[in-house]
Scaffold this active site. Structure first.
Site, PDB file in Angstrom:
ATOM      1  N   ASP A 318       0.850  -1.184   0.000  1.00 13.01           N
ATOM      2  CA  ASP A 318       0.000   0.000   0.000  1.00 13.01           C
ATOM      3  C   ASP A 318       0.895   1.246   0.000  1.00 13.01           C
ATOM      4  O   ASP A 318       2.103   1.167   0.257  1.00 13.01           O
ATOM      5  CB  ASP A 318      -0.962  -0.015   1.200  1.00 13.01           C
ATOM      6  CG  ASP A 318      -2.186   0.856   0.953  1.00 13.01           C
ATOM      7  OD1 ASP A 318      -2.180   1.687   0.026  1.00 13.01           O
ATOM      8  OD2 ASP A 318      -3.176   0.729   1.713  1.00 13.01           O
ATOM      9  N   GLU A 514     -10.106   7.186   4.744  1.00  8.54           N
ATOM     10  CA  GLU A 514      -9.082   6.579   5.598  1.00  8.54           C
ATOM     11  C   GLU A 514      -9.072   7.188   7.004  1.00  8.54           C
ATOM     12  O   GLU A 514     -10.129   7.491   7.569  1.00  8.54           O
ATOM     13  CB  GLU A 514      -7.707   6.641   4.905  1.00  8.54           C
ATOM     14  CG  GLU A 514      -7.762   5.965   3.522  1.00  8.54           C
ATOM     15  CD  GLU A 514      -6.412   5.823   2.861  1.00  8.54           C
ATOM     16  OE1 GLU A 514      -5.468   5.397   3.529  1.00  8.54           O
ATOM     17  OE2 GLU A 514      -6.316   6.113   1.644  1.00  8.54           O
TER      18      GLU A 514
END
Ligand code: BGC
Ligand code: BGC
Length: 648
Positions: A318, A514
């Site tokens: 990621d 997020e």
């Protein structure tokens, strides 16, 4: 030398320039057991081995490096032998949010062409990844589907597969062939800012959906409307303690592999070709051992995923995820290479990453065999998806603006994903020809309706016009009921409510993505606390003798008993996307379409109840949802006092 006839004919095909691609034999799919079952194609493997053998170390390391396109030019892609790139949230051609699909395709082509202009003997096509997580959401003009939390409430795998197909076509229209989706998180704690990216707290649903979405996105991998899917974020992203994004998942190994792993079993069954690693860490609740960040977990990446589960595609890290591994930096992490990651998303510091990784191999911290394995997997995925046969932009869909339009499907998805929590006094459906007052800032906000990962990473800084397509609920009600019958006041202040037959209050969270969406422990999680203006608007219109219908846009099941008590009817609409307005109007007005959505997460009954386990107060259980056909009075809900802090 013994050589099976089949192998020989495949080699001839290769010589003729038409590489065969891996198609899963149907028998293997039927015998699925939650693991990968693609069969390696000997001819393809031989071809890959030949290529890898001919590459220099620098070329191999370039192949495993993934910069963000904002930080690299096409010529640098050529010069550094870059294998993959991504456009992170909010990256657009010429930094223009309203770029056309043709401009997107030209942008992708410029990078793709550069990769084919290296000085390598055998050219390796570039793979480009994008976060198409609810439709091709970075692209203005693309229909944006409901976020996963709403789709979970639809409980309809066939719908999910169709959304996958439509999303893949949108992505191909822009010359891109890799979607960083689906998210397979089993969301546990609604404090988590990514709750809306999770379909459900029910692993069985996540598994069914994971399979359906991968089938939809990938098709047979080589069609004009197929893209590579990404199962993310491996493993345990939805289970972090207190719902802290990128935090620590405390679970036994068994629980981690079966409950949080459920979606991966579905995705692997469907032949998913790429897996993205989770920012989270794992603490083994069985043994008490802290295994640290997943990006460094060799046992679970190389061991379980690639070994036990037989995954033969590529594993991608990621965004700067490697820097969180103990002892690593953004641009240097031999631990992550050795753990089994194949593609390194190093959006900014890719140059230093290449230099450091080359040095790691030269100095023995990473074996060249490990790099060869990573490159082999990358080439395999590229070959299976047909990139060596035809450039990405050869799809008939490339550059076609009409392909971005999936409005009918998205509207159907909205109808199926909104959940009717309350409908007392038959406040719904709204009747045509009556006068309706609309209140609430979200009524005319495509931004609140679409949430994070919409045009920009956070979903903020978007005006309605930026979307180029889409309809707010205010606009849809005006269209359905007649503009003369619909009045709008953001806060309801000073409006004579008695002049209306019904009020529709459209409340909502403002967008986030997020960690920015986390509601950190020990803060209470209550919609009216986080968004007091919504409560005020509702108070201005409630109790005036006119039925109040509340629609709530939220990325989490939000404690809202105070708001529900101020409303006759209450609809949890989650983040319904660009067609949210029309889809909601379909079920709110006239009654032609009934509500079929059922909660895929439990809805909390107090501001400190953030999960579903023991000791949690649940107001509406998973599976709950009313309909016109199945009415049941809700009445006055309890209002447990909300403490200043949830710390006990
Ligand atoms: C997210 C991923 C996403 C990646 C690229 C990360 O911050 O966790 O889901 O695919 O960025 O944008
Ligand atoms: C990117 C996102 C990414 C995020 C991670 C942003 O700048 O645009 O795609 O997920 O950074 O921190």
């Amino acid at each position: 030398m013994k050589r099976p006839a089949l192998k020989l004919s495949l080699s001839l095909l290769l010589l003729a320039g038409c590489a065969p691609t891996a198609i899963l034999p149907p028998a293997a799919v039927e015998a699925s057991a939650g693991r990968a079952h693609a069969v390696l194609d000997p001819a393809m493997e031989a071809r890959i081995a030949g290529m890898v053998a001919g590459m220099t170390l620098e070329q191999k390391v370039g192949q495993i490096t993934q910069p963000d396109v904002r930080n690299i030019t096409p010529d640098e892609v050529r010069q550094y032998y870059i294998g993959t790139v991504l456009n992170g949230g909010g990256a657009w051609p010429d930094n223009d949010k309203r770029s056309t699909v043709a401009e997107w395709a030209a942008w992708a082509d410029a990078y793709a062409d550069a990769a084919m202009a290296t000085d390598m003997a055998v050219k390796i096509p570039l793979l480009w990844g994008t976060d198409a997580v609810h439709g091709h959401n970075n692209v203005s003009g693309a229909t944006i589907f409901p976020h996963n939390i709403g789709l979970g409430a639809a409980n309809d795998p066939a719908l999910i597969e169709r959304i996958g197909r439509a999303t893949a076509r949108q992505v191909r229209a822009t010359g891109i062939t890799w979607a960083f989706a689906p998210t397979l998180a089993v969301g546990e704690n609604r404090r988590w800012g990514r709750t809306y990216e999770s379909w459900s707290s029910d692993p069985a649903l996540v598994r069914r959906y994971g399979e359906a979405m991968v089938r939809g996105l990938q098709g047979d991998l080589t069609g004009d409307g197929d893209v590579l899917a990404t199962a993310k974020h491996y493993l345990g992203d939805g289970g972090t303690f207190n719902g802290v994004d990128q935090g620590q998942t405390r679970a036994t190994r068994e629980d981690l592999l079966t409950r949080h792993g459920a979606g991966y079993h579905g995705a692997l069954d469907a032949g998913v070709q790429t897996v993205m690693i989770s920012y989270s860490s794992w603490y083994d609740a069985g043994t008490g051992q802290d295994h640290g960040k997943m990006h460094g977990n060799r046992d679970l990446i190389a061991g379980h995923l690639k070994g036990d589960l037989g995954f033969d595609g590529l594993v991608v890290s990621d965004w700067n995820g490697i820097e969180q591994v103990a002892g690593c930096a953004k641009d240097h992490c031999p631990q992550a290479v050795n753990a089994g990651i194949d593609v390194f998303m190093v959006p900014e510091d890719w140059r230093a990453f290449i230099a450091n990784t080359v040095a790691d191999v030269r100095e023995g911290r990473v074996s060249e065999a490990r790099i060869d394995d990573a490159v082999t997997r990358i080439l395999r995925v590229k070959m299976r998806s047909g990139l060596f046969d035809r450039p990405a932009s050869a799809s008939v869909l490339t550059g076609r603006a009409d392909v971005l339009d999936a409005r009918a499907l998205a509207r159907e998805a909205v109808r199926k994903s909104v959940v009717l929590l309350k409908n007392d006094n038959a406040a719904l459906p709204l009747q045509r020809g009556r006068k309706v007052l609309v209140v609430g800032a979200s009524a005319d906000s495509l931004s609140n309706q679409t949430g994070g990962w919409s045009l920009t990473w956070q979903g903020t800084e978007n005006a309605n016009a930026d979307f180029a397509t889409g309809q707010t609920l205010l606009s849809a009600l005006r269209e359905t009921l007649g503009a003369d019958n619909v009045a709008w006041s953001i806060d309801g202040a000073g409006v004579d409510v008695s002049q209306f037959d019904a009020v529709v209050a459209v409340l909502g969270e403002t967008p986030y993505a997020e960690y920015n969406g986390d509601v950190r422990y020990p803060a209470p999680v209550q919609h009216s606390l986080q968004h007091p203006a919504d409560l005020a608007a509702l108070q201005a219109v409630s109790g005036k003798g006119v039925p109040v219908v509340t629609v709530l846009y939220s990325g989490r099941p939000a404690y809202a008993n105070d708001l529900i008590n101020l409303s006759d009817a209450f609809v949890a609409a989650f983040l319904p996307g660009t067609e949210g307005g029309g889809g909601l109007a379909d079920v709110l007005v006239g009654g032609a379409h009934d509500f079929t959505g059922r909660l895929s997460f439990a809805w909390p009954g107090s501001a400190c109840s953030t999960g579903e386990g023991a000791g949690q107060i649940v107001q509406f259980a998973r599976g709950y949802g009313l309909s016109y056909a199945r009415a049941a009075p809700v009445g006055r809900l309890p209002l447990p006092a909300t403490p200043a802090t949830c710390e006990s």
